[in-house]
Design an enzyme around this catalytic site. Structure first.
Site, PDB file in Angstrom:
ATOM      1  N   GLY A  86      50.296  49.088 -11.338  1.00 27.98           N
ATOM      2  CA  GLY A  86      50.087  49.637 -12.683  1.00 27.98           C
ATOM      3  C   GLY A  86      50.616  48.685 -13.729  1.00 27.98           C
ATOM      4  O   GLY A  86      51.296  47.708 -13.415  1.00 27.98           O
ATOM      5  N   ARG A  89      53.981  45.791 -17.744  1.00 25.69           N
ATOM      6  CA  ARG A  89      54.382  45.168 -19.020  1.00 25.69           C
ATOM      7  C   ARG A  89      53.184  45.083 -19.960  1.00 25.69           C
ATOM      8  O   ARG A  89      53.028  44.104 -20.686  1.00 25.69           O
ATOM      9  CB  ARG A  89      54.995  43.786 -18.785  1.00 25.69           C
ATOM     10  N   LYS A 109      50.864  43.064 -24.465  1.00 29.60           N
ATOM     11  CA  LYS A 109      51.424  42.607 -23.191  1.00 29.60           C
ATOM     12  C   LYS A 109      52.824  42.042 -23.464  1.00 29.60           C
ATOM     13  O   LYS A 109      52.955  41.021 -24.135  1.00 29.60           O
ATOM     14  CB  LYS A 109      50.497  41.525 -22.604  1.00 29.60           C
ATOM     15  N   GLY A 122      59.428  44.702 -18.624  1.00 30.85           N
ATOM     16  CA  GLY A 122      58.246  44.934 -19.448  1.00 30.85           C
ATOM     17  C   GLY A 122      58.074  43.922 -20.566  1.00 30.85           C
ATOM     18  O   GLY A 122      57.236  44.100 -21.451  1.00 30.85           O
ATOM     19  N   ARG A 172      46.201  41.366 -26.098  1.00 32.92           N
ATOM     20  CA  ARG A 172      45.055  41.000 -25.267  1.00 32.92           C
ATOM     21  C   ARG A 172      43.887  41.913 -25.589  1.00 32.92           C
ATOM     22  O   ARG A 172      44.067  43.126 -25.737  1.00 32.92           O
ATOM     23  CB  ARG A 172      45.441  41.111 -23.797  1.00 32.92           C
ATOM     24  N   ARG A 179      40.370  47.017 -12.845  1.00 30.33           N
ATOM     25  CA  ARG A 179      40.397  45.975 -11.809  1.00 30.33           C
ATOM     26  C   ARG A 179      39.911  46.549 -10.479  1.00 30.33           C
ATOM     27  O   ARG A 179      39.866  47.770 -10.317  1.00 30.33           O
ATOM     28  CB  ARG A 179      41.850  45.490 -11.628  1.00 30.33           C
ATOM     29  N   ASP A 248      44.420  43.046  -8.066  1.00 24.66           N
ATOM     30  CA  ASP A 248      44.790  43.602  -9.374  1.00 24.66           C
ATOM     31  C   ASP A 248      44.462  42.620 -10.498  1.00 24.66           C
ATOM     32  O   ASP A 248      44.510  42.987 -11.667  1.00 24.66           O
ATOM     33  CB  ASP A 248      46.280  43.982  -9.426  1.00 24.66           C
ATOM     34  N   ASN A 249      44.136  41.407 -10.142  1.00 29.60           N
ATOM     35  CA  ASN A 249      43.774  40.420 -11.153  1.00 29.60           C
ATOM     36  C   ASN A 249      42.285  40.102 -11.102  1.00 29.60           C
ATOM     37  O   ASN A 249      41.854  39.036 -11.548  1.00 29.60           O
ATOM     38  CB  ASN A 249      44.599  39.135 -10.964  1.00 29.60           C
TER      39      ASN A 249
HETATM   40  P1  AMP Z   1      51.062  39.936 -12.433  1.00 29.12           P
HETATM   41  O1  AMP Z   1      51.683  39.004 -11.480  1.00 29.12           O
HETATM   42  O2  AMP Z   1      51.291  39.559 -13.870  1.00 29.12           O
HETATM   43  O3  AMP Z   1      49.627  40.228 -12.136  1.00 29.12           O
HETATM   44  O4  AMP Z   1      51.852  41.311 -12.275  1.00 29.12           O
HETATM   45  C1  AMP Z   1      51.944  42.019 -11.064  1.00 29.12           C
HETATM   46  C2  AMP Z   1      52.594  43.350 -11.309  1.00 29.12           C
HETATM   47  O5  AMP Z   1      53.934  43.190 -11.773  1.00 29.12           O
HETATM   48  C3  AMP Z   1      51.894  44.204 -12.364  1.00 29.12           C
HETATM   49  O6  AMP Z   1      51.975  45.542 -11.964  1.00 29.12           O
HETATM   50  C4  AMP Z   1      52.718  43.940 -13.598  1.00 29.12           C
HETATM   51  O7  AMP Z   1      52.597  44.983 -14.533  1.00 29.12           O
HETATM   52  C5  AMP Z   1      54.122  43.818 -13.040  1.00 29.12           C
HETATM   53  N1  AMP Z   1      54.996  42.989 -13.892  1.00 29.12           N
HETATM   54  C6  AMP Z   1      54.909  41.673 -14.092  1.00 29.12           C
HETATM   55  N2  AMP Z   1      55.870  41.250 -14.936  1.00 29.12           N
HETATM   56  C7  AMP Z   1      56.593  42.338 -15.291  1.00 29.12           C
HETATM   57  C8  AMP Z   1      57.717  42.563 -16.147  1.00 29.12           C
HETATM   58  N3  AMP Z   1      58.316  41.571 -16.818  1.00 29.12           N
HETATM   59  N4  AMP Z   1      58.173  43.824 -16.248  1.00 29.12           N
HETATM   60  C9  AMP Z   1      57.593  44.834 -15.588  1.00 29.12           C
HETATM   61  N5  AMP Z   1      56.550  44.694 -14.771  1.00 29.12           N
HETATM   62  C10 AMP Z   1      56.024  43.455 -14.623  1.00 29.12           C
HETATM   63 MG    MG Z   2      48.178  41.191 -12.893  1.00 26.42          MG
END
Ligand code: AMP
Ligand code: MG
Length: 482
Positions: A86, A89, A109, A122, A172, A179, A248-249
């Site tokens: 989910g 952030r 974001k 976050g 963004r 996704r 998720d991406n």
């Molecule tokens: P990402 O690697 O950016 O695709 O993120 C993978 C997961 O980690 C997603 O669920 C993001 O929302 C969560 N996430 C990444 N960075 C943070 C952060 N600084 N604080 C909270 N959740 C994060």
């Molecule tokens: Mg992601």
């Protein structure tokens, strides 16, 4: 200032997301504002650039029309299923209608924790925010499907990572943030009502033609396959490595999303990897096509409850869609590379001509961007990119006689120079820009934005930006920056 948000995602069943309010920041200021995109979204661009707009994009003021929420999703990360992720952030404020009438999500974001943040804060810092702003806007300029950047805001606060870093928020903009992992979230819970609501929503907003099909979810799968194939073909054609193609991406609308450890190749190496966490090269340049197919198979599996009379019938219908994907992607790739080589008509040996050049470049580790840009001037300009040019010379002879069949020299040059960029967001320029910004110097950022705004126009004052890195500037690894 008016933000005429709609609430299409907020109108879905409430277990598909969690309400989440941005956490105010102490001393926000703009790093960048995208005037052209603001106008496209029907916003008053001057007001957006002023105090009122800043307060909204910093998360300090919530417009009355907004319904802030974070979306639920699951994912396969590096091949392993994670049932609960989910937006940890990211906070969706709502959607705005663009000048073509398409609804665009507006998401902050880095605006503070959400119910999905787990142990994360976050937050975001200058590095990932400025990378994503610059690279996603370049992708858009190049015609590569992508999320966009409306603004980068410095929060005036510091966050703790490996070191203490200045915080930032990216706004963004995307036609969708749904996704493959969003579908997995509901199907893994056997939540057929949630899955059905999601599929209906995606079809209504993004793939209306699928609604009339015998099995709309199957038609959706086909349409997503087409979008994903075209997307990855585009990536390959600009030397882009996404770096973390977890499900998720992987956007269901086929847009580049989540510019984490992504990077462009300087020297062409088929198996190039930059991401510091991709130890086995799962997301290497040349693996992006098979991985996109793997992700598509995950989407297919998630949709099975809605395809065919039973699972067996569903598999019989969905499997051919997944199986057809490599051919669709390959023809999309060859079409783009044919254009890069100035070919107009189709000849039997064209595929070999494309692939043989890539082999010669790979063997010599020739600069990807400079080789194609060089060719769009002449074979002898491109030749300078090769340390040992014999194999290139043999190839160039074939190419020279082949392109002469299609068009005259001037038309060929003009056509090639319109698709082979002189300027890309090179890793070393991105890193240097971030380092400077962290130290309070935004000049490299503004220069880079200007250079990249016209990727096809060679400007003498920016000649250095068309060069690869000096040996001491080479970036060997990139980081997620979370
Ligand atoms: P990402 O690697 O950016 O695709 O993120 C993978 C997961 O980690 C997603 O669920 C993001 O929302 C969560 N996430 C990444 N960075 C943070 C952060 N600084 N604080 C909270 N959740 C994060
Ligand atoms: Mg992601």
């Amino acid at each position: 200032m008016q933000f005429p948000f709609t609430a299409r995602y907020a109108s879905l069943p409430s277990h598909m997301y969690e309400g989440a309010l941005p956490t105010p920041v102490s001393d926000p200021s703009y790093l960048l504002v995208n005037h052209e995109l603001a106008l496209d979204l029907g916003l008053d661009a001057d007001a957006l650039a002023g105090a009122e707009g800043l307060a909204v994009l910093a998360g300090n003021t919530i417009p009355v029309t907004a319904t802030p929420l974070s979306m639920a999703y699951a994912a396969h990360q590096f091949g392993h299923f994670v049932p609960q992720l989910g937006d940890g952030r990211a906070i969706l404020l709502g959607e705005l209608r663009d000048q073509r009438g398409v609804l665009q999500d507006v998401q902050l974001k880095g605006a503070g924790p959400t119910p999905y943040s787990r142990r994360g804060d976050g937050r975001n810092w200058f590095g990932p925010v400025l990378r994503e702003y610059v690279i996603s806007e370049w992708m858009h300029t190049m015609g590569v499907p992508t999320t966009r950047a409306l603004a980068a805001v410095a929060t005036g606060e510091h966050i703790q990572r490996q070191r203490v870093l200045p915080g930032a928020i990216l706004t963004r903009v995307a036609r969708s943030h749904i996704r493959v992992g969003t579908f997995e979230y509901f199907s893994s819970r056997q939540d057929t009502d949630g899955l059905t609501a999601l599929v209906d929503h995606v079809i209504a907003h993004h793939f209306p033609d699928a609604a009339a099909a015998e099995w709309p979810a199957l038609a959706l799968l086909q349409a997503v396959a087409q979008r994903q194939a075209e997307l990855v073909a585009h990536w390959l054609s600009v030397g882009f490595i996404h770096g973390v193609m977890n499900t998720d991406n992987c956007s269901v609308t086929g847009d580049t999303i989540d510019y984490g450890p992504c990077a462009f190749m300087d020297d062409f190496r088929e198996h190039q990897v930059f991401s510091s966490i991709d130890h086995r090269g799962r997301y290497a340049y040349s693996n992006q096509a098979p991985v996109a197919q793997w992700n598509l198979s995950i989407l297919a599996r998630s949709l099975l409850p809605l395809i065919g009379a039973d699972i067996k019938a569903g598999v019989a219908l969905a499997q051919p869609v997944v199986d057809a994907f490599p051919d669709i992607l390959e023809s999309a790739r060859l079409a783009l590379f044919r254009r890069k080589l100035g070919l107009v008509t189709h000849k039997e040996d064209d595929d070999a001509l494309v692939n043989d050049l890539l082999t010669v470049m790979n063997d010599d580790e020739a600069d990807f961007t400079r080789t194609f840009r060089g060719l769009s001037h002449s074979a002898s300009v491109a030749r300078a990119e090769f340390a040992v040019p014999q194999a290139f010379d043999a190839w160039a002879e074939r190419w020279t006689s082949r392109v002469a069949l299609d068009q005259d020299e001037d038309s060929r040059r003009a056509a090639m120079q319109a698709v082979n960029p002189a300027y890309i967001p090179r890793n070393h320029r991105i890193e240097q820009m971030i380092e400077a910004a962290v130290l309070g110097n935004l000049t490299p950022l503004h220069t880079l934005v200007d250079v990249l705004s016209e990727p096809f126009v060679e400007r003498t004052e920016y000649a250095d930006y068309a060069l690869g890195p000096a040996p001491n500037e080479v970036v060997h690894a990139t980081f997620c920056g979370t």
